[in-house]
Design a protein around this motif. Sequence first.
Motif, PDB file in Angstrom:
ATOM      1  N   SER A  20       0.817  -1.204   0.000  1.00  0.00           N
ATOM      2  CA  SER A  20       0.000   0.000   0.000  1.00  0.00           C
ATOM      3  C   SER A  20       0.856   1.260   0.000  1.00  0.00           C
ATOM      4  N   THR A  27       3.362   2.584   2.708  1.00  0.00           N
ATOM      5  CA  THR A  27       2.883   2.273   4.061  1.00  0.00           C
ATOM      6  C   THR A  27       3.030   0.765   4.228  1.00  0.00           C
ATOM      7  N   ARG A  29       3.168  -1.251   6.606  1.00  0.00           N
ATOM      8  CA  ARG A  29       2.330  -1.960   7.564  1.00  0.00           C
ATOM      9  C   ARG A  29       0.841  -1.696   7.325  1.00  0.00           C
ATOM     10  N   GLY A  30       0.518  -1.085   6.187  1.00  0.00           N
ATOM     11  CA  GLY A  30      -0.876  -0.841   5.830  1.00  0.00           C
ATOM     12  C   GLY A  30      -1.468   0.324   6.578  1.00  0.00           C
ATOM     13  N   GLY A  31      -2.658   0.120   7.090  1.00  0.00           N
ATOM     14  CA  GLY A  31      -3.327   1.173   7.831  1.00  0.00           C
ATOM     15  C   GLY A  31      -4.805   1.218   7.511  1.00  0.00           C
ATOM     16  N   THR A  32      -5.396   2.351   7.828  1.00  0.00           N
ATOM     17  CA  THR A  32      -6.843   2.474   7.704  1.00  0.00           C
ATOM     18  C   THR A  32      -7.305   2.457   6.246  1.00  0.00           C
ATOM     19  N   GLN A  35      -7.524  -1.222   5.416  1.00  0.00           N
ATOM     20  CA  GLN A  35      -8.657  -1.781   6.145  1.00  0.00           C
ATOM     21  C   GLN A  35      -9.978  -1.370   5.503  1.00  0.00           C
ATOM     22  N   PHE A  80      -0.005   9.510  10.352  1.00  0.00           N
ATOM     23  CA  PHE A  80       0.688   8.224  10.415  1.00  0.00           C
ATOM     24  C   PHE A  80       1.034   7.907  11.865  1.00  0.00           C
ATOM     25  N   ASP A  81       1.415   6.663  12.103  1.00  0.00           N
ATOM     26  CA  ASP A  81       1.718   6.227  13.464  1.00  0.00           C
ATOM     27  C   ASP A  81       3.071   6.713  13.964  1.00  0.00           C
ATOM     28  N   GLU A  86       4.938   4.216   8.415  1.00  0.00           N
ATOM     29  CA  GLU A  86       4.685   2.839   8.008  1.00  0.00           C
ATOM     30  C   GLU A  86       3.213   2.469   8.029  1.00  0.00           C
ATOM     31  N   THR A  87       2.412   3.168   8.843  1.00  0.00           N
ATOM     32  CA  THR A  87       0.994   2.841   8.990  1.00  0.00           C
ATOM     33  C   THR A  87       0.164   4.121   8.945  1.00  0.00           C
ATOM     34  N   THR A  89      -2.943   6.215   9.892  1.00  0.00           N
ATOM     35  CA  THR A  89      -3.876   6.176  11.020  1.00  0.00           C
ATOM     36  C   THR A  89      -5.065   7.117  10.843  1.00  0.00           C
TER      37      THR A  89
END
Length: 115
Positions: A20, A27, A29-32, A35, A80-81, A86-87, A89
């Motif tokens: 992603s 990103t 680790r993906g994220g919203t 999802q 992001f986180d 990486e994610t 949010t």
Amino acid sequence: MSTLQLKSLKSCKTFGSQVSFCNSIATIRGGTHVQYVTDQIVNHILGVVNKKNKTAGVKPFQIKNHMWVFVNALIDNPTFDSQTKETLTSRAGSFGSKCELSEEFLKKGTWQQLC
């Protein structure tokens, strides 16, 4: 203006995975955003499975564990986180637009062979 693009989707026999991007940032680790897309796909697959076999008892995590998803998103003011980004949010409501997957797209998925 924010947009989400689902580049490709494939079912596989191993654990789920994703590739992603958000505003051209990987990103890992993906994220919203991931999802948001996978939830739409999983809900569709659950509907198909439950329609064909009401006693299947398939859970959403079981479907997600066998999916590969590629998402490229343009998000307004993403959060992001961490500094490594990486994610994602950001909440789906703050993406700036909606990406509702069409029934036609959902019906073309390779998962139809699995149900």
